[in-house]
Design an enzyme around this catalytic site. Structure first.
Site, mmCIF file in Angstrom:
data_model
loop_
_atom_site.group_PDB
_atom_site.id
_atom_site.type_symbol
_atom_site.label_atom_id
_atom_site.label_comp_id
_atom_site.label_asym_id
_atom_site.label_seq_id
_atom_site.Cartn_x
_atom_site.Cartn_y
_atom_site.Cartn_z
ATOM 1 N N ASP A 31 0.857 -1.182 0.000
ATOM 2 C CA ASP A 31 0.000 0.000 0.000
ATOM 3 C C ASP A 31 0.898 1.239 0.000
ATOM 4 O OD1 ASP A 31 -3.250 0.390 0.947
ATOM 5 O OD2 ASP A 31 -1.945 2.153 1.011
ATOM 6 N N ARG A 36 -0.860 3.378 6.957
ATOM 7 C CA ARG A 36 -1.711 2.177 6.912
ATOM 8 C C ARG A 36 -0.862 0.924 7.096
ATOM 9 N NH1 ARG A 36 -6.251 -0.618 7.942
ATOM 10 N NH2 ARG A 36 -6.942 -1.935 6.218
ATOM 11 N N THR A 88 -12.253 2.560 -6.893
ATOM 12 C CA THR A 88 -12.672 3.147 -8.164
ATOM 13 C C THR A 88 -13.843 4.091 -7.885
ATOM 14 O OG1 THR A 88 -13.905 1.076 -8.511
ATOM 15 C CG2 THR A 88 -11.874 1.372 -9.764
ATOM 16 N N THR A 123 -13.997 -2.645 -8.959
ATOM 17 C CA THR A 123 -15.220 -2.577 -9.758
ATOM 18 C C THR A 123 -15.053 -1.572 -10.893
ATOM 19 O OG1 THR A 123 -16.536 -3.089 -7.807
ATOM 20 C CG2 THR A 123 -17.693 -2.166 -9.695
ATOM 21 N N CYS A 263 -19.898 1.339 -2.934
ATOM 22 C CA CYS A 263 -20.295 0.395 -3.981
ATOM 23 C C CYS A 263 -21.624 0.770 -4.625
ATOM 24 C CB CYS A 263 -20.362 -1.019 -3.406
ATOM 25 S SG CYS A 263 -18.755 -1.663 -2.868
ATOM 26 N N ARG A 334 -17.252 6.446 3.862
ATOM 27 C CA ARG A 334 -17.102 6.822 2.458
ATOM 28 C C ARG A 334 -18.468 6.970 1.784
ATOM 29 N NH1 ARG A 334 -13.494 2.139 0.088
ATOM 30 N NH2 ARG A 334 -15.006 0.985 1.349
#
Length: 423
Positions: A31, A36, A88, A123, A263, A334
């Site tokens: 990453d 993180r 994405t 995705t 999503c 998010r």
């Protein structure tokens, strides 16, 4: 082929996948975020997708399995299978942002070797792997696609906060850029996915299968949200209607609510964008998105009506908003649509406290400029149940609201005697 696996991106998707693979293979998790990586090396995942216990087990493994973590690209250059799990998102105009995917492809391309396989899980709309990512891999590696290196696509199906439907327990769609590579990719995932796999015939089929999953769910929820608006005008409880309708064996039981997250609230735009590129303007998909995106303001308007009917002054009304994450029992903020409710109430001059035991205080402050409260106070004019966190089940609503205070239940999960009205 002896698999040396590198996972690119250690977020909600990449980390659980890395941990699962690390139970059987030697895996390197990469990453670009050093903080993180340091957090995970310390044995903790703030997203709570992987427990400290499960993380420590794979971090301490030795020999032919286990998980190493790095933010240095040199740490993954000896891998021969690269699995890309970067976000994405969309921009403010809801156009797909492929930048993280392109940057990840550049990183992998610079260290790509003959016979390596690059698998994408992010995705995307159909064609992104071959039309957008492969040229980047070729340009930075100097290698030729399907001759020197190969690709796979296996869409992620992570459901943040869901401890039942984990990586291994969700059937996995797989695909490869050739029939032989498809079988290799399928067998790789089959070795860790207890629920089994489905080998799609092409990369594009696999890409399309993922993007329609969330688009379908989005449209179904939009339909129920529209029903809620209609039934509210008719003075009928939507949830009572749904419970009655659900007694038919083939009724699809979706509940009304706010539709956000990384999503469902994003993926339909990817499909609509691709449709537009080939000359088709999406009707149903974009209509569903528009309706779902309007629900935050609709909820605020319904709360306003409830206050007026209850003789509660609107300006400077003391409001408690329960929840800021995009879904229950999950710290993910998010693309949360709870913020739409917060902003709309604020525009009416209300003073809104946000209480969410799952959300990170600093993250909420940095992202939305909101200073959350640690515990609810008392004498609230309005309590808005936005996210159904389990902790709210223990709240004594009568003790924290005024005698004439009201409770609006967005989720429709509170007892009827507690909520004055629900969506």
């Amino acid at each position: 082929m002896s698999h040396k696996i590198a996972i690119i991106g250690l977020g909600y998707v990449g980390l659980p996948l890395a941990v699962e693979f690390a139970k059987k293979y030697k895996v390197v998790g990469f990453d670009i975020n050093k903080d993180r990586v340091d957090e995970l090396k310390g044995g903790h995942d703030h997203t709570l997708e992987v427990s400290d216990e499960d993380l420590s087990k794979v971090l301490n493994s030795e020999g032919s399995k286990g998980l190493d973590l790095t933010f240095d690209v040199n740490g993954i250059k000896n891998s021969n299978v690269f699995i890309v799990t970067v976000p994405t998102p969309v921009d403010r105009n809801n156009r797909p942002i492929l930048t993280p995917l392109i940057k990840a492809s550049e990183t992998v391309g610079k260290i790509l070797k003959p016979n390596d396989i690059v698998i994408y899980e992010s995705t995307v709309y159909p064609g992104v792997t071959e039309d957008e990512c492969v040229p980047v891999l070729e340009r930075h590696s100097g290698l030729t696609f399907n001759k020197d290196f190969f690709c796979g696509y296996s869409p992620e199906r992570i459901n943040p906060g869901d401890k039942k439907h984990t990586v291994a327990n969700i059937k996995k769609v797989t695909s490869g850029s050739t029939q032989e590579i498809g079988k290799i990719v399928d067998n790789l995932y089959k070795s860790i996915i207890t629920a089994g796999t489905h080998l799609a015939p092409t990369l594009k089929v696999a890409e399309a299968s993922k993007v329609i999953e969330n688009a379908q769910r989005d449209v179904n929820i939009a339909f129920v949200n529209e029903l809620a608006i209609i039934f509210n005008k008719l003075g009928i409880d939507t949830h009572d209607v749904l419970e009655a309708a659900a007694t038919k064996w083939n009724f699809l039981y979706f509940k009304p609510g706010l539709v956000g997250g990384h999503c469902i609230g994003v993926d339909p735009f990817y499909l609509a964008q691709k449709a537009q590129e080939v000359g088709y303007h999406s009707e149903i998909i974009l209509a569903g998105r528009r309706l779902n995106d309007s629900m935050g303001e609709y909820v605020a308007t319904e709360i306003l009506k409830l206050m007026v009917l209850s003789d509660i002054p609107v300006k400077k009304a003391k409001v408690l908003m329960l929840g800021i994450t995009f879904k229950e029992n999950c710290p993910d903020i998010r693309n949360t649509k709870a913020i739409d409710v917060y902003k709309s109430l604020g525009q009416y001059g209300m003073l809104v406290d946000v209480y969410d035991p799952w959300a990170d205080f600093n993250e909420v402050k940095n992202e939305y400029g909101i200073d959350m409260i640690s515990n609810p106070s008392s004498d609230y004019d309005v309590i808005v149940h936005v996210v159904a966190h389990k902790e709210y089940e223990e709240l004594d609503f009568d003790s924290i609201k005024k005698t004439n205070g009201v409770v609006y239940d967005v989720k429709g999960s509170l007892p009827k005697e507690v909520a004055n009205k629900r969506l």
